[in-house]
Design a protein around this motif. Structure first.
Motif, mmCIF file in Angstrom:
data_model
loop_
_atom_site.group_PDB
_atom_site.id
_atom_site.type_symbol
_atom_site.label_atom_id
_atom_site.label_comp_id
_atom_site.label_asym_id
_atom_site.label_seq_id
_atom_site.Cartn_x
_atom_site.Cartn_y
_atom_site.Cartn_z
ATOM 1 N N VAL A 145 0.836 -1.194 0.000
ATOM 2 C CA VAL A 145 0.000 0.000 0.000
ATOM 3 C C VAL A 145 0.873 1.247 0.000
ATOM 4 C CG1 VAL A 145 -1.867 1.242 1.183
ATOM 5 C CG2 VAL A 145 -1.703 -1.261 1.395
ATOM 6 N N GLY A 146 0.493 2.232 -0.792
ATOM 7 C CA GLY A 146 1.077 3.571 -0.700
ATOM 8 C C GLY A 146 -0.020 4.517 -0.241
ATOM 9 N N ALA A 147 0.178 5.200 0.879
ATOM 10 C CA ALA A 147 -0.879 6.060 1.430
ATOM 11 C C ALA A 147 -0.264 7.284 2.085
ATOM 12 C CB ALA A 147 -1.710 5.288 2.455
ATOM 13 N N ASP A 148 -0.812 8.444 1.777
ATOM 14 C CA ASP A 148 -0.305 9.687 2.375
ATOM 15 C C ASP A 148 -1.420 10.707 2.538
ATOM 16 O OD1 ASP A 148 2.471 9.689 3.092
ATOM 17 O OD2 ASP A 148 2.963 9.447 0.974
ATOM 18 N N LEU A 149 -1.369 11.414 3.660
ATOM 19 C CA LEU A 149 -2.232 12.571 3.911
ATOM 20 C C LEU A 149 -1.325 13.785 4.063
ATOM 21 C CD1 LEU A 149 -4.389 10.379 4.408
ATOM 22 C CD2 LEU A 149 -5.214 11.747 6.330
ATOM 23 N N TYR A 150 -0.927 14.348 2.933
ATOM 24 C CA TYR A 150 -0.019 15.494 2.991
ATOM 25 C C TYR A 150 -0.679 16.729 3.572
ATOM 26 C CZ TYR A 150 4.294 13.729 1.039
ATOM 27 O OH TYR A 150 5.482 13.073 0.885
ATOM 28 N N THR A 151 -1.999 16.776 3.580
ATOM 29 C CA THR A 151 -2.668 17.928 4.188
ATOM 30 C C THR A 151 -2.407 17.995 5.687
ATOM 31 O OG1 THR A 151 -4.721 16.626 4.402
ATOM 32 C CG2 THR A 151 -4.496 18.042 2.460
ATOM 33 N N ARG A 152 -1.901 16.909 6.266
ATOM 34 C CA ARG A 152 -1.582 16.922 7.697
ATOM 35 C C ARG A 152 -0.220 17.549 7.979
ATOM 36 N NH1 ARG A 152 -6.316 15.665 7.518
ATOM 37 N NH2 ARG A 152 -7.275 13.951 8.711
ATOM 38 N N ILE A 153 0.642 17.629 6.969
ATOM 39 C CA ILE A 153 1.985 18.150 7.229
ATOM 40 C C ILE A 153 2.310 19.416 6.425
ATOM 41 C CG2 ILE A 153 2.926 15.925 7.944
ATOM 42 C CD1 ILE A 153 4.162 15.617 5.171
ATOM 43 N N VAL A 154 1.505 19.722 5.409
ATOM 44 C CA VAL A 154 1.724 20.942 4.635
ATOM 45 C C VAL A 154 0.999 22.109 5.302
ATOM 46 C CG1 VAL A 154 1.213 22.094 2.444
ATOM 47 C CG2 VAL A 154 2.092 19.764 2.442
ATOM 48 N N ASP A 155 1.680 23.229 5.425
ATOM 49 C CA ASP A 155 1.073 24.445 5.964
ATOM 50 C C ASP A 155 -0.005 24.917 4.993
ATOM 51 O OD1 ASP A 155 0.400 26.975 6.855
ATOM 52 O OD2 ASP A 155 2.466 27.716 6.971
ATOM 53 N N PRO A 156 -1.276 24.986 5.405
ATOM 54 C CA PRO A 156 -2.336 25.396 4.481
ATOM 55 C C PRO A 156 -2.188 26.820 3.968
ATOM 56 C CG PRO A 156 -3.162 25.280 6.736
ATOM 57 C CD PRO A 156 -1.799 24.671 6.745
ATOM 58 N N GLY A 157 -1.327 27.599 4.602
ATOM 59 C CA GLY A 157 -1.079 28.959 4.139
ATOM 60 C C GLY A 157 0.142 29.094 3.247
ATOM 61 N N ASP A 158 0.809 27.970 2.956
ATOM 62 C CA ASP A 158 2.011 27.969 2.129
ATOM 63 C C ASP A 158 1.611 27.852 0.659
ATOM 64 O OD1 ASP A 158 4.341 27.441 0.737
ATOM 65 O OD2 ASP A 158 4.968 25.750 1.987
ATOM 66 N N ARG A 159 1.644 28.970 -0.068
ATOM 67 C CA ARG A 159 1.144 28.978 -1.445
ATOM 68 C C ARG A 159 1.911 28.029 -2.355
ATOM 69 N NH1 ARG A 159 0.802 34.238 -5.398
ATOM 70 N NH2 ARG A 159 3.062 34.203 -5.068
ATOM 71 N N GLN A 160 3.216 27.887 -2.145
ATOM 72 C CA GLN A 160 4.029 27.059 -3.023
ATOM 73 C C GLN A 160 3.666 25.582 -2.916
ATOM 74 O OE1 GLN A 160 6.152 28.375 -5.237
ATOM 75 N NE2 GLN A 160 5.649 30.419 -4.489
ATOM 76 N N ASN A 161 3.337 25.120 -1.712
ATOM 77 C CA ASN A 161 3.112 23.691 -1.499
ATOM 78 C C ASN A 161 1.649 23.295 -1.307
ATOM 79 O OD1 ASN A 161 5.861 22.748 -1.584
ATOM 80 N ND2 ASN A 161 6.182 23.784 0.368
ATOM 81 N N ALA A 162 0.835 24.187 -0.734
ATOM 82 C CA ALA A 162 -0.554 23.824 -0.443
ATOM 83 C C ALA A 162 -1.353 23.537 -1.704
ATOM 84 C CB ALA A 162 -1.221 24.928 0.363
ATOM 85 N N VAL A 163 -0.965 24.142 -2.835
ATOM 86 C CA VAL A 163 -1.697 23.913 -4.086
ATOM 87 C C VAL A 163 -1.293 22.608 -4.766
ATOM 88 C CG1 VAL A 163 -1.979 26.387 -4.462
ATOM 89 C CG2 VAL A 163 -0.030 25.207 -5.504
ATOM 90 N N VAL A 164 -0.166 22.039 -4.352
ATOM 91 C CA VAL A 164 0.402 20.881 -5.049
ATOM 92 C C VAL A 164 -0.122 19.561 -4.491
ATOM 93 C CG1 VAL A 164 2.539 19.608 -5.513
ATOM 94 C CG2 VAL A 164 2.500 22.101 -5.690
ATOM 95 N N PHE A 165 -0.252 19.459 -3.179
ATOM 96 C CA PHE A 165 -0.450 18.152 -2.555
ATOM 97 C C PHE A 165 -1.913 17.829 -2.260
ATOM 98 C CE2 PHE A 165 3.960 19.135 -1.742
ATOM 99 C CZ PHE A 165 4.576 17.923 -1.999
ATOM 100 N N GLY A 166 -2.222 16.541 -2.380
ATOM 101 C CA GLY A 166 -3.523 16.016 -2.014
ATOM 102 C C GLY A 166 -3.348 14.734 -1.228
ATOM 103 N N ASP A 167 -4.463 14.130 -0.824
ATOM 104 C CA ASP A 167 -4.449 12.922 -0.012
ATOM 105 C C ASP A 167 -4.977 11.736 -0.824
ATOM 106 O OD1 ASP A 167 -3.682 14.607 2.083
ATOM 107 O OD2 ASP A 167 -5.752 14.913 2.733
ATOM 108 N N GLY A 168 -4.523 10.545 -0.493
ATOM 109 C CA GLY A 168 -5.016 9.367 -1.195
ATOM 110 C C GLY A 168 -4.256 8.116 -0.803
ATOM 111 N N ALA A 169 -4.723 6.980 -1.316
ATOM 112 C CA ALA A 169 -4.068 5.687 -1.084
ATOM 113 C C ALA A 169 -4.292 4.791 -2.285
ATOM 114 C CB ALA A 169 -4.613 5.020 0.178
#
Length: 353
Positions: A145-169
């Motif tokens: 299994v590959g599973a990640d919730l990047y919304t838990r570690i990305v700063d939601p106010g960080d424009r460079q990274n918050a637009v890039v990452f999503g969650d899934g498995a």
């Protein structure tokens, strides 16, 4: 004089089931624009991403991993495996690993279970580990299994990274087979360069820099990435790793039917394909609608390929990942004959028994 006997097929790990799970909340660019002082055009131009999925507040990495794993097991025709491997950067807890919980919730108590931490290369590393368990006769079947919730570690106010990452498995099931049958995993290439460990990182939270409410800054507690440097390394390492696997197999890029790279962003995928001399239409992409889902991105692409019927039995598939560490890895496989895909169910139907 006796004739030369034909070479007997070798024991190999064979892919026999796939499945994926996305959170039900889909977030478009317009929904992020106001809070990040940006707009849809800015996000699309730089990343190619239109939307991504965000986990609910009460949803954990194990929840998505269980859902994807259950679907892959159903697709394989058997709910039994001898090992569960979970590739993730966002485990439910720092201790213990997430894999034993995933195994228990799938009714697999007592099997071997462990996590792999190789960031966005994690699924390829976990696939290699699963194949190794089979070829070394530790077990006959493995759930990877590959599973990640990047919304838990990305700063939601960080424009460079918050637009890039999503969650899934995403998940696959491997079984014992031989190296000449459809579904067989072939050659692997794995590598790392820890000199650049700070290029993609969450600075605080480990033994090097424990979180201290009085001293740890907001930025240190969140995911950081030096985008321009990552772009250069990702293109070079993904293309180089892909070539290394092709060389081992004695194949040219023209003999690859589908290229499945880690879904970092659309610019990187196009550049890697161009570097390899591969027509972009033979490159699996879902980053436009899912964003970068970390270790989940490659198995999600495999699951989507199955749903869409994009691969035929015997097609040569090339997987390539790149992530923090720095780490990278590639694998060759042939596409198997699989039953129809198991469609996603509502979240409440994925609850633990």
């Amino acid at each position: 004089m006796l004739g030369t006997s034909p070479q007997r097929p070798s024991r190999a790990a064979v892919l026999c089931g796939v499945g994926g799970q996305l959170p039900w909340l889909k977030v478009g660019n317009d929904e992020l624009a106001d809070q990040l002082d940006t707009d849809d055009a800015w996000i699309r131009t730089r990343t190619g991403i239109r939307a991504r999925h965000f986990a609910a507040p009460d949803e954990a990495t194990s929840d998505l991993a269980v859902a994807a794993g259950r679907r892959a097991l159903a697709n394989s025709g058997s709910a039994t495996v001898g090992a569960v491997i979970v590739a993730t950067t966002t485990p439910d807890r720092t201790c213990p690993a997430t894999a034993p919980l995933v195994a228990a919730r799938l009714g697999l108590t007592g099997v071997a279970a462990f996590d792999v931490g190789a960031v966005c290369s994690g699924f390829v590393y976990a696939l290699a580990a699963g194949a190794g368990l089979i070829t070394s006769r530790v077990t006959d079947r493995v759930l990877v299994v590959g599973a990640d919730l990047y919304t838990r570690i990305v700063d939601p106010g960080d424009r460079q990274n918050a637009v890039v990452f999503g969650d899934g498995a995403g998940a696959v099931v491997l079984r014992t087979g031989h190296d000449t049958e459809p579904g067989a995993l072939g050659f692997f290439d794995l590598g790392s360069d820890g000199v650049h460990e700070d290029m993609i990182t969450v600075p605080a939270g480990g033994s090097r820099l424990p979180v201290d409410p009085a001293r740890t800054s907001h930025a240190e507690k969140h995911f950081t990435m030096r985008g321009k440097e990552v772009y250069r390394h990702a293109v070079r390492r993904m293309a180089g790793s892909a070539r290394a696997v092709l060389e081992q197999a004695g194949l040219s890029i023209g003999e690859i039917d589908l290229f499945v790279p880690h879904q970092a962003n659309l610019r990187i995928l196009r550049t890697v394909a161009t570097d390899l001399g591969l027509p972009f239409e033979r490159c699996a992409t879902h980053v436009q609608e899912m964003g970068n889902t970390g270790a989940a991105s490659i198995p999600l692409a495999l699951a989507r390929s199955h749903v869409d019927g994009a691969s035929g039995v015997g097609d040569r598939i090339l997987l390539t990942g790149f992530g923090g560490g720095l780490t990278w890895g590639s694998c060759l496989l042939t596409w198997p004959s699989l039953p129809p895909a198991v469609e996603p169910s509502r979240p409440e139907e994925e609850a633990a028994p």
